[in-house]
Each structure stands twice: as structure tokens, then as C-alpha cells.
Design an enzyme around this catalytic site. Sequence first.
Site, PDB file in Angstrom:
ATOM      1  N   LYS A 200     -57.135 -46.141 -44.488  1.00  0.00           N
ATOM      2  CA  LYS A 200     -57.819 -45.745 -45.712  1.00  0.00           C
ATOM      3  C   LYS A 200     -56.963 -46.153 -46.899  1.00  0.00           C
ATOM      4  O   LYS A 200     -55.825 -45.704 -47.044  1.00  0.00           O
ATOM      5  CB  LYS A 200     -58.068 -44.242 -45.715  1.00  0.00           C
ATOM      6  N   ARG A 210     -65.973 -39.403 -56.127  1.00  0.00           N
ATOM      7  CA  ARG A 210     -65.245 -38.292 -56.757  1.00  0.00           C
ATOM      8  C   ARG A 210     -66.103 -37.620 -57.821  1.00  0.00           C
ATOM      9  O   ARG A 210     -65.970 -36.425 -58.054  1.00  0.00           O
ATOM     10  CB  ARG A 210     -63.910 -38.797 -57.313  1.00  0.00           C
ATOM     11  N   LYS A 224     -53.673 -41.015 -55.569  1.00  0.00           N
ATOM     12  CA  LYS A 224     -53.460 -40.667 -54.161  1.00  0.00           C
ATOM     13  C   LYS A 224     -52.529 -41.672 -53.480  1.00  0.00           C
ATOM     14  O   LYS A 224     -52.534 -41.813 -52.260  1.00  0.00           O
ATOM     15  CB  LYS A 224     -54.814 -40.584 -53.449  1.00  0.00           C
ATOM     16  N   GLU A 240     -50.890 -48.067 -38.686  1.00  0.00           N
ATOM     17  CA  GLU A 240     -51.593 -46.779 -38.839  1.00  0.00           C
ATOM     18  C   GLU A 240     -52.560 -46.557 -37.673  1.00  0.00           C
ATOM     19  O   GLU A 240     -52.605 -45.471 -37.085  1.00  0.00           O
ATOM     20  CB  GLU A 240     -52.410 -46.764 -40.142  1.00  0.00           C
ATOM     21  N   LYS A 255     -61.642 -48.239 -44.481  1.00  0.00           N
ATOM     22  CA  LYS A 255     -62.323 -47.811 -45.698  1.00  0.00           C
ATOM     23  C   LYS A 255     -61.544 -48.241 -46.922  1.00  0.00           C
ATOM     24  O   LYS A 255     -60.336 -48.032 -46.938  1.00  0.00           O
ATOM     25  CB  LYS A 255     -62.407 -46.285 -45.629  1.00  0.00           C
ATOM     26  N   SER A 281     -68.656 -45.457 -51.929  1.00  0.00           N
ATOM     27  CA  SER A 281     -69.521 -45.223 -53.086  1.00  0.00           C
ATOM     28  C   SER A 281     -69.510 -46.380 -54.090  1.00  0.00           C
ATOM     29  O   SER A 281     -70.565 -46.809 -54.556  1.00  0.00           O
ATOM     30  CB  SER A 281     -69.103 -43.921 -53.761  1.00  0.00           C
ATOM     31  N   TYR A 319     -74.375 -45.443 -47.881  1.00  0.00           N
ATOM     32  CA  TYR A 319     -75.357 -44.627 -48.616  1.00  0.00           C
ATOM     33  C   TYR A 319     -76.742 -45.248 -48.532  1.00  0.00           C
ATOM     34  O   TYR A 319     -77.734 -44.582 -48.837  1.00  0.00           O
ATOM     35  CB  TYR A 319     -74.888 -44.448 -50.073  1.00  0.00           C
TER      36      TYR A 319
HETATM   37  C1  PBG Z   1     -61.793 -37.578 -49.527  1.00  0.00           C
HETATM   38  C2  PBG Z   1     -62.756 -38.664 -49.308  1.00  0.00           C
HETATM   39  C3  PBG Z   1     -62.996 -39.719 -50.214  1.00  0.00           C
HETATM   40  C4  PBG Z   1     -64.039 -40.456 -49.685  1.00  0.00           C
HETATM   41  C5  PBG Z   1     -64.405 -39.873 -48.461  1.00  0.00           C
HETATM   42  N1  PBG Z   1     -63.575 -38.772 -48.234  1.00  0.00           N
HETATM   43  C6  PBG Z   1     -62.432 -40.005 -51.557  1.00  0.00           C
HETATM   44  C7  PBG Z   1     -61.008 -40.028 -51.772  1.00  0.00           C
HETATM   45  O1  PBG Z   1     -60.195 -40.259 -50.881  1.00  0.00           O
HETATM   46  O2  PBG Z   1     -60.652 -39.796 -52.929  1.00  0.00           O
HETATM   47  C8  PBG Z   1     -64.634 -41.652 -50.378  1.00  0.00           C
HETATM   48  C9  PBG Z   1     -65.985 -42.050 -49.993  1.00  0.00           C
HETATM   49  C10 PBG Z   1     -66.696 -42.906 -50.954  1.00  0.00           C
HETATM   50  O3  PBG Z   1     -66.147 -43.385 -51.970  1.00  0.00           O
HETATM   51  O4  PBG Z   1     -67.886 -43.128 -50.712  1.00  0.00           O
HETATM   52  N2  PBG Z   1     -60.919 -37.211 -48.602  1.00  0.00           N
END
Ligand code: PBG
Length: 331
Positions: A200, A210, A224, A240, A255, A281, A319
Site C-alpha cells: 500500500k 478521505r 502517512k 512486504e 493499492k 478513489s 467503485y
Molecule cells: C485507510 C484506507 C484508505 C483507503 C482504504 N483504506 C485511505 C488511506 O490510507 O488514507 C483508500 C481507498 C481509496 O482511496 O479508495 N486505512
Amino acid sequence: MIDRKFPNTRLRRLRKNSNIIDLVSENTLTKNDLIQPIFLKENLNGHEPIESMPEVNRYGLDESLKEIQEIINCGINTIALFPVIDPDKKDDQGSEAIIDNNFISTAIKTIKNEFPDITIIADVALDPYTSHGHDGIIVDDCVDNDSTIDALVKQSLLLANAGADIIAPSDMMDGRIKFIREGLEDANFINTILLSYAAKYNSKFYGPFRDAVDSAANLGKSSKSSYQMNVSNHDEAIHEVGMDISEGADIVMVKPAMPYLDIIYAIKKEFMIPTFAYQVSGEYSMLKSAINNGWLHKDVMLESIISIKRSGADAILTYAAKEISKEIFKS
Ligand code: PBG
């Protein structure tokens, strides 16, 4: 006619018409490849739009049941749930995440009761619950790995107990797969599947999500980067994933998806285990808004999802799952 020596092979022979094109097609997207994420908002009746995600809504639990019925009618059998929590319940420890009968566990029970055959993926991370918007607990200005893991194990047990089929840690703490797996085994959840968000990245493509879960303002300018991966790295993703498999992950995920097809490809080739990808997203919103503006043809959505499948993903969170599934079903 000019006297030409043609090559033996003319690749255009196999592009003569759509039947032949389909006959030699290497990858086919089916409804079984698609997973629909759903935002569930506490204390909401009906639904409300998410401004930065065209045509995606937050649902109150009641109306989510109608939406899930529609998703099932489109042939999709797996959903990933993301809670949007009452702001008054957020604190710096994310305590609400591990409280019995919290909103998400009630939601899982209700959905499972209504649709016993649906597969539910439940996200494990504290960010929907923390007042600072981070995925873990902060100690001395830093997201603290080990105390966060204690909370994540409890959160996982709560979700498994509520009936989640797949537990999906998205927090990127080191060692959490090992401890969550041990926790599940000890509590006799021996068949709960662990889907690790293993690779990730610290991506700006999560922006609209968010907004959707209402953590953007909480997070503010904070990043983050101390737990999510550097977007420049490839080998680290392999590292990982290898660790998460050895700690007990059944499925691993990459992701975002489309900007990271090289990573999906490499992981599937290296480990040969179920590998999922999350079209996040921001990927969705940039395509959707360009489509809605008439700048891109609507088929770019399907093209993007097939590209993710072609790179090696066994299933894709998107989505657009419901809408794409409807399209595939039609033809
Ligand atoms: C949070 C989480 C995130 C997403 C899924 N779980 C956002 C982040 O790490 O800030 C993102 C999914 C998306 O952008 O569609 N743990």
C-alpha cells in the site's frame, strides 16, 4: 500492385472481426472479478452524495440494504465495507473501533442476516475512528507500531465475530498480519480469510476516499509516509508481500492499481498466490469526472479495469464494480 514479399504472419488476420478478436482474447473480465466498496454512514437515513466521487454515495444502514440487493442483482457477490463514524465518537486512540456492537459490527450483522451468501470484506485500520485521521495510535508524535497492533487485533476479532468473511488490514503496521492471524486462531476463527493490503503506497490518489470517510480534515497536512510505502519503490513491495505471506496472509493486495501495474505483475509472478488490486478513489474520480465532462469515452473505465486484470490481479476492488458488471452482463 507493387511486388511485395509479405511476412508469413499477418497479425491483422486475428483482428478481422469481433468474433475472431474475442476468440483469441487473452483476458476476460467477469463479474466474479469485481468487488464493490460501500461507504456506510452512522446515523444517516437514506443516502448522500460524495462530492469528490461522482455517482458514489454514503449510505445509511437501512438504504444500504437496497443498494446491496442491487449489487447482488448485478451479479456481484463480494462487498468491502467502510464506515463513516459519528464525529463525536472519534478520539486520539480510535477507541470506538474496538467497542462491542459499534456501528460497523452492527452493520455487518444486519447485512449478513439479510444476505447470508454475500462475502463481506471488513477493513482493519483506525483512521475512521481517530480524531487525528491516522491509521494507528500516536505516541511521541509518531504512529506507534506495537500499541497499534494490539488495537488492530481487537478490531479484527470484533469484525470476525460480527460475521466478516475477510479481514483486510489496510494500516501498514509491521507484523500485524502475524498477530491478527494468531488472534483469530486462538479465538477459533480458523476460517477467517486474511486479505493483506501488503503493498500500500503513500498515494495522493486516496484523496477522495478521505473526504468520503470524513478523515481528510482530521488528517490535515499530516502524512502517512511513516507507514505507507514510498511511491518510488518496487523491491520493497516484494519484501512486504513476502513477509505478509509468511505471517499468514491468504490474499495480498496492491493499492492503488493503475499507476502500479508493474507491482501487481511482479507480485503475481513472484508469489503465485491470490493477488487483488484496489482501483482507489482518485483513480475512479479522475476517470469518472472526465467521462462526465465528455472528455473521455465511458469505456475508459472498463479499459482501466481490464488493464488491472491483465497485469495479474485476480480480483479488483473498484467503485465502478456495479456499473461495469451491468455492462458485461448486457453483452
Ligand atoms: C485507510 C484506507 C484508505 C483507503 C482504504 N483504506 C485511505 C488511506 O490510507 O488514507 C483508500 C481507498 C481509496 O482511496 O479508495 N486505512
